[in-house]
Design a protein around this motif. Structure first.
Motif, PDB file in Angstrom:
ATOM      1  N   LYS A   1      35.853  14.568  43.597  1.00 49.79           N
ATOM      2  CA  LYS A   1      35.344  15.238  42.399  1.00 49.79           C
ATOM      3  C   LYS A   1      36.436  16.087  41.756  1.00 49.79           C
ATOM      4  O   LYS A   1      37.131  16.855  42.428  1.00 49.79           O
ATOM      5  N   GLN A   2      36.589  15.963  40.439  1.00 49.70           N
ATOM      6  CA  GLN A   2      37.614  16.693  39.705  1.00 49.70           C
ATOM      7  C   GLN A   2      37.128  18.109  39.408  1.00 49.70           C
ATOM      8  O   GLN A   2      36.177  18.306  38.652  1.00 49.70           O
ATOM      9  N   LEU A   3      37.770  19.087  40.016  1.00 55.31           N
ATOM     10  CA  LEU A   3      37.432  20.493  39.820  1.00 55.31           C
ATOM     11  C   LEU A   3      38.666  21.263  39.350  1.00 55.31           C
ATOM     12  O   LEU A   3      39.788  20.932  39.747  1.00 55.31           O
ATOM     13  N   LYS A   4      38.439  22.267  38.532  1.00 61.42           N
ATOM     14  CA  LYS A   4      39.551  23.101  38.093  1.00 61.42           C
ATOM     15  C   LYS A   4      40.040  23.957  39.265  1.00 61.42           C
ATOM     16  O   LYS A   4      39.233  24.477  40.045  1.00 61.42           O
ATOM     17  N   PRO A   5      41.343  24.138  39.411  1.00 63.51           N
ATOM     18  CA  PRO A   5      41.840  25.013  40.475  1.00 63.51           C
ATOM     19  C   PRO A   5      41.444  26.459  40.212  1.00 63.51           C
ATOM     20  O   PRO A   5      41.266  26.863  39.049  1.00 63.51           O
ATOM     21  N   MET A   6      41.285  27.228  41.258  1.00 64.39           N
ATOM     22  CA  MET A   6      40.909  28.636  41.107  1.00 64.39           C
ATOM     23  C   MET A   6      42.042  29.392  40.418  1.00 64.39           C
ATOM     24  O   MET A   6      43.223  29.174  40.706  1.00 64.39           O
ATOM     25  N   ASP A   7      41.661  30.264  39.517  1.00 64.67           N
ATOM     26  CA  ASP A   7      42.619  31.039  38.729  1.00 64.67           C
ATOM     27  C   ASP A   7      42.651  32.463  39.277  1.00 64.67           C
ATOM     28  O   ASP A   7      41.774  33.281  38.983  1.00 64.67           O
ATOM     29  N   PHE A   8      43.649  32.770  40.089  1.00 70.43           N
ATOM     30  CA  PHE A   8      43.749  34.079  40.722  1.00 70.43           C
ATOM     31  C   PHE A   8      44.499  35.055  39.814  1.00 70.43           C
ATOM     32  O   PHE A   8      45.484  34.689  39.169  1.00 70.43           O
ATOM     33  N   LEU A   9      44.035  36.304  39.796  1.00 70.35           N
ATOM     34  CA  LEU A   9      44.668  37.318  38.956  1.00 70.35           C
ATOM     35  C   LEU A   9      45.876  37.959  39.628  1.00 70.35           C
ATOM     36  O   LEU A   9      46.858  38.299  38.964  1.00 70.35           O
ATOM     37  N   PHE A  10      45.819  38.113  40.962  1.00 69.58           N
ATOM     38  CA  PHE A  10      46.865  38.849  41.672  1.00 69.58           C
ATOM     39  C   PHE A  10      47.268  38.134  42.961  1.00 69.58           C
ATOM     40  O   PHE A  10      46.609  37.198  43.408  1.00 69.58           O
ATOM     41  N   ARG A  11      48.350  38.645  43.528  1.00 67.83           N
ATOM     42  CA  ARG A  11      48.732  38.332  44.899  1.00 67.83           C
ATOM     43  C   ARG A  11      48.877  39.645  45.658  1.00 67.83           C
ATOM     44  O   ARG A  11      49.402  40.619  45.126  1.00 67.83           O
ATOM     45  N   LEU A  12      48.413  39.637  46.895  1.00 68.08           N
ATOM     46  CA  LEU A  12      48.546  40.786  47.782  1.00 68.08           C
ATOM     47  C   LEU A  12      49.273  40.326  49.031  1.00 68.08           C
ATOM     48  O   LEU A  12      48.790  39.435  49.727  1.00 68.08           O
ATOM     49  N   PHE A  13      50.455  40.901  49.280  1.00 66.01           N
ATOM     50  CA  PHE A  13      51.318  40.454  50.375  1.00 66.01           C
ATOM     51  C   PHE A  13      51.589  38.957  50.269  1.00 66.01           C
ATOM     52  O   PHE A  13      51.636  38.245  51.270  1.00 66.01           O
ATOM     53  N   GLY A  14      51.710  38.481  49.029  1.00 70.90           N
ATOM     54  CA  GLY A  14      52.034  37.083  48.791  1.00 70.90           C
ATOM     55  C   GLY A  14      50.847  36.136  48.809  1.00 70.90           C
ATOM     56  O   GLY A  14      51.003  34.944  48.552  1.00 70.90           O
ATOM     57  N   LYS A  15      49.638  36.633  49.097  1.00 73.14           N
ATOM     58  CA  LYS A  15      48.445  35.796  49.164  1.00 73.14           C
ATOM     59  C   LYS A  15      47.631  35.945  47.885  1.00 73.14           C
ATOM     60  O   LYS A  15      47.371  37.063  47.435  1.00 73.14           O
TER      61      LYS A  15
END
Length: 225
Positions: A36-50
């Motif tokens: 199934k074609q889903l949009k990738p999650m759009d993250f606002l930040f990274r914390l300790f590189g995550k």
């Protein structure tokens, strides 16, 4: 050809009854498969590189009093203007818009945080941070105006401090579920991340834990912030 026709055709080829109920059609639309074609999650930040704090989702920050929840919120708000704040890094180059919805502090305390914490962290620029203090309002009006504020300010990040003040009884599970569903829909519809601050009370159990084994505090729910 619509979805129901596609499903009916597939069932017919499989030799199954071809009558598809509306409920079955809805369920099929909600099916998740590896293809199934889903949009990738759009993250606002990274914390300790995550990656963290995705758009369209609810995020909870919880902990006892004086555990650093407000400082964490301040870092998030500052990082929306300044790309790197301590261990936080903003994913996109362009600044984010923030809505801080304060339900529990006094007007003076909210303003003090703006003046003496946010402004120094952002170099004085708080133009992208919309702040409302709604402690003086009844809980129903706080809940209603949150949706109005999100629609008016169009934020990327919403910070609700604290979430328990949107209900009249924290032990009312039905009302709590209703509010959570409202917030999930609001986050999904407006493509923002809603961060809910939940303040935990310090109970007698915590004192026993602290006295016998401080290393177990994280297991019993103390937040790492």
């Amino acid at each position: 050809m619509d979805n129901q026709e596609l499903i009916t055709g597939a069932l017919s080829q499989a030799g199954q009854p071809t009558t598809v109920t509306p409920e079955e059609n809805t369920l099929e639309l909600l099916r998740i498969t590896p293809e199934k074609q889903l949009k990738p999650m759009d993250f606002l930040f990274r914390l300790f590189g995550k990656p963290c704090f995705p758009r369209g989702e609810l995020v909870a920050v919880t902990g006892k009093a004086k555990s650093g929840k407000t400082f964490l919120s301040s870092m998030l708000m500052a990082c929306s203007t300044v790309r790197d704040v301590l261990s936080f890094h903003r994913e996109r180059e362009e600044p984010l818009r923030v809505l801080w919805y304060d339900t529990e502090q006094s007007d003076e305390s909210t303003q003090d945080i703006m003046r003496h914490r946010l402004m120094p962290m952002t170099g004085g620029d708080v133009s992208r941070i919309d702040v409302f203090n709604v402690r003086c309002l009844p809980w129903k009006q706080r809940r209603e105006l949150l949706g109005v504020a999100v629609g008016s300010c169009n934020p990327d990040l919403v910070i609700v401090d604290g979430i328990r003040d949107l209900v009249n009884d924290i032990n009312d599970g039905v009302l709590a579920q209703e509010v959570m569903e409202e917030l999930m829909k609001l986050a999904a519809d407006r493509k923002c991340c809603i961060t809910c601050i939940l303040h935990q009370n310090k109970g007698s159990e915590d004192k026993v834990i602290e006295r016998h084994d401080k290393n177990r505090l994280t297991y019993y729910g103390a937040a790492p912030f």
